[in-house]
Design a protein around this motif. Sequence first.
Motif, PDB file in Angstrom:
ATOM      1  N   GLY A  99       0.800  -1.220   0.000  1.00 40.00           N
ATOM      2  CA  GLY A  99       0.000   0.000   0.000  1.00 40.00           C
ATOM      3  C   GLY A  99       0.826   1.259   0.000  1.00 40.00           C
ATOM      4  N   HIS A 100       2.152   1.122  -0.123  1.00 41.38           N
ATOM      5  CA  HIS A 100       3.026   2.275  -0.123  1.00 41.38           C
ATOM      6  C   HIS A 100       4.015   2.192  -1.298  1.00 41.38           C
ATOM      7  N   LYS A 101       4.680   3.292  -1.552  1.00 36.28           N
ATOM      8  CA  LYS A 101       5.704   3.356  -2.594  1.00 36.28           C
ATOM      9  C   LYS A 101       6.754   4.380  -2.175  1.00 36.28           C
ATOM     10  N   SER A 102       7.886   4.311  -2.832  1.00 38.15           N
ATOM     11  CA  SER A 102       8.977   5.242  -2.548  1.00 38.15           C
ATOM     12  C   SER A 102       9.116   6.207  -3.725  1.00 38.15           C
ATOM     13  N   LEU A 103       9.072   7.508  -3.409  1.00 36.94           N
ATOM     14  CA  LEU A 103       9.256   8.544  -4.429  1.00 36.94           C
ATOM     15  C   LEU A 103      10.534   9.305  -4.122  1.00 36.94           C
ATOM     16  N   ALA A 104      11.431   9.380  -5.100  1.00 35.69           N
ATOM     17  CA  ALA A 104      12.695  10.099  -4.916  1.00 35.69           C
ATOM     18  C   ALA A 104      12.667  11.358  -5.771  1.00 35.69           C
ATOM     19  N   ILE A 105      13.005  12.488  -5.138  1.00 29.09           N
ATOM     20  CA  ILE A 105      12.967  13.761  -5.841  1.00 29.09           C
ATOM     21  C   ILE A 105      14.322  14.437  -5.789  1.00 29.09           C
ATOM     22  N   ASP A 106      14.595  15.240  -6.819  1.00 32.35           N
ATOM     23  CA  ASP A 106      15.825  16.045  -6.882  1.00 32.35           C
ATOM     24  C   ASP A 106      15.412  17.500  -6.712  1.00 32.35           C
ATOM     25  N   VAL A 107      15.925  18.139  -5.654  1.00 28.69           N
ATOM     26  CA  VAL A 107      15.592  19.528  -5.353  1.00 28.69           C
ATOM     27  C   VAL A 107      16.789  20.401  -5.723  1.00 28.69           C
ATOM     28  N   LYS A 142       3.247  16.612   5.843  1.00 28.99           N
ATOM     29  CA  LYS A 142       1.853  17.060   5.861  1.00 28.99           C
ATOM     30  C   LYS A 142       0.987  16.266   4.875  1.00 28.99           C
ATOM     31  N   LEU A 143       1.625  15.645   3.884  1.00 30.01           N
ATOM     32  CA  LEU A 143       0.904  14.824   2.908  1.00 30.01           C
ATOM     33  C   LEU A 143       0.869  13.359   3.323  1.00 30.01           C
ATOM     34  N   GLY A 144       1.453  13.036   4.478  1.00 24.94           N
ATOM     35  CA  GLY A 144       1.509  11.647   4.919  1.00 24.94           C
ATOM     36  C   GLY A 144       2.774  10.942   4.495  1.00 24.94           C
ATOM     37  N   ALA A 145       3.783  11.686   4.009  1.00 25.15           N
ATOM     38  CA  ALA A 145       5.031  11.081   3.552  1.00 25.15           C
ATOM     39  C   ALA A 145       6.023  11.002   4.709  1.00 25.15           C
ATOM     40  N   GLN A 146       6.886   9.971   4.666  1.00 25.29           N
ATOM     41  CA  GLN A 146       7.941   9.796   5.656  1.00 25.29           C
ATOM     42  C   GLN A 146       9.275   9.689   4.928  1.00 25.29           C
ATOM     43  N   LEU A 147      10.272  10.384   5.492  1.00 25.10           N
ATOM     44  CA  LEU A 147      11.600  10.337   4.889  1.00 25.10           C
ATOM     45  C   LEU A 147      12.134   8.920   4.970  1.00 25.10           C
ATOM     46  N   ARG A 148      12.543   8.400   3.852  1.00 28.46           N
ATOM     47  CA  ARG A 148      13.025   7.016   3.799  1.00 28.46           C
ATOM     48  C   ARG A 148      14.423   6.928   4.402  1.00 28.46           C
ATOM     49  N   GLY A 149      14.614   5.927   5.314  1.00 26.92           N
ATOM     50  CA  GLY A 149      15.893   5.762   5.969  1.00 26.92           C
ATOM     51  C   GLY A 149      16.939   5.119   5.075  1.00 26.92           C
TER      52      GLY A 149
END
Length: 800
Positions: A758-766, A793-800
Amino acid sequence: MKFTLSWLKEHLDTDASLSEIVDAMTMAGLEVEEVIDPAAALSAFTVGHVLAAEKHPDADKLKVCRVATKDGEQQIVCGAPNAREGLYVAFAPLGTYIPGADFSLDKKPRKIRGIESFGMMCSADELDLGEDSDGIIELPKAEVGAPIADVLGLNDPVIDFEVTPNRPDWLGVRGIARDLAAAGIGTLKPDTIEPVQATIDNAQSVLIEAPDACPAFVGRVVRGLKNGPSPKWLQDKLKAIGLRPISALVDITNFMTIDRARPLHVYDLAKVEGSIIVRMGEDETFEALDDKTYTATADDVVIADERGILGLGGIVGGESSGVSDETADILIECAVFDPLTIRRSAKRLGVNSDAKYRFERGIDTGFMRDGMEMATRLVLDLCGGDASTVDVAGAIPAEPEPVTFDPARVEQLLGFTPGDDEILRILDTLGFKKTGSDVPWPFAVPTWRRDVTMQADLVEEVARIAGFDQLPATSLPAMPGRREPTATLTQTRTRLARRALALRGLSETVSWSFVLDTHADAFGGGDAALYLDNPISSDLNVMRPSALIHLLLSGQKATDRGYPGAALFELGPVYRGTEPGDQSLTLAGIRRVEPGRDWAGADAITALSAKADALAALDAMGANTDNLQLSKPTGDYWHPGRSGRLQMGPKNILADFGELHPRVLKALGIDGRVVAFEVWPESLPAPRNKAKGKKSASKSKGALALSDLMPVHRDFAFIVPDTLAAGDLVRAAKGADKALISDVSLFDIYTGKGIEDGHKSLAIDVTLSPRDETLTDSQIETISAKIVKAAEKLGAQLRG
């Protein structure tokens, strides 16, 4: 409408060339579509005289002929069985194109069984003059070298032109000659029609019971005639314009139709019982002369006798009273019918005849008696017989109302004047007779020009004949002060969007706003109120709910013809109902998933390709594409999971994009996969005003701000619920610090080991772009914390 040059010259005394006549017709408003000159196609063929014809030494069926030609004596090997000494033939020199056989002779002599041949003697089939291919043409004795077009009488060009609905007089050759005479191309020959002296009484009574549909019926009986083939001169005239000669009586009526725009009909009196009655139909069925069966209703005017229908008035005659070779007594009909009645009946019954074409435009009511006299003279000259008196049932319509005309209005309306004398000459030649000397001049309007009802109509006639090319080109005076652009905001925006899509490699199309009902159903349309009462085609019978339909069909057609990878777009309306708000403007486009072959590799076409197209269009129209929300489209023609929607707020939808559902593609007969987009330009808000009472803000972008400092990139990976759109995460990260974060992009999506269901990992470049000074570690950490907090605030957690 077609006529031959020689036919025109029977009414027009002129030495003008064919090109001069055609140019004059065009300038006078007669739109010439084609000039068919048979002499031009036969210009290379001349008369040859066979001086000797001997058997070929090595072929039983060939002859070696010595032929006198325009180039001197020539040796020609010929296989025609009728090739013989003394024959006059159609000679084709070396290099000539043979139209009937569709080939060209060699430019050098050709050896046939060892003997050289210097040209060809042609058959009728080889010259496209008939189907006779068994032997060469045997010409009458003529001068050697003369063009065969002159010898065979094929030097009469045919002019085909289009007639405007308001000019029924142009449907007769004399009417064309009259306008050309006014244009100065020649002189109109006098029209001398002498009455035929009656030798018998007219015992055939005609009753008009429908005067509104048929105001007048002029009739005359001719008895003791002999019907049969018409003479060669009449047959040649009709054949030249594509009409088939039938018999003398029928050919006379066709001649009158073309020569004077005066349709006639001839009844065999032996087949008529009692009085002829002009009335409305009574749901009666009859066999017509065109071998079809029609049913006349109360809306149709019919010609009948005491037994039943003889024909549809002004449209088509009936088989029961048609003339034949046994016909001895006839009634000639010269009637006038209501144009609207004729038009409605012909359209409902699907009849198209030369008579209907003229009656529905209005015929010359002043030529009814003269037309009868002219037709009677032709009948007596070609068929013999005794003519009766002329009887008129009903009342011939009155002449048109006169028009007053001030010659000064010509210069006022046109900007130039040819002079009073020339104005009078033009109008007089066209048939408008000046009836007084007072100004404005009073003019009588001829019965063949009922379209002229006011002074401006006569000014138009002067302009038309004097030449629209004489009108001076004068610019309008400049208006004082500043003027706003005439284009609306939506027009300006869509123009920019169309350019943007064209730059992305899409080709613009323009298609119908109608589609096939089954195609409309596939796109959620096909409402009963949107069906057309009178569709132009059976596969275009309902208003379209989406502009994608024709784009898909066009793309498939291109693929079928060997041009894969269609990328098309269109700007146009779509319809969801019949109320004013149910029509909306759309900018739609497709890309077929058929990447072209390229040595460097071709970019894959996906739903994101359609998204990029939609964003390019929206960006060109001034939308803030960075702040658009992403959701799922509601239309069931989009592929679930491979489509999306761009919107501003929960209700303002700007675009849908993605891959189209396979079910929809199958319904339209589309092979493969297709991605598409639909942009709604009218949903884009207008620019905000600077302040109350001030003009709207500029549509141009702000000044480009570049920094001399190197940008800093930081990568973040968040674990988010499957339901969270990647665009929402990108938008949240970009809003964490609008001053320093210049760009955020998604570079990885991961599901699988280490990520719970029910989850996925999204990686972004800032991308961080410092403005004044290099960023310190603490500043970068602070911005990073803002980004993480915005994502949480969107329900995301920083991936360890």
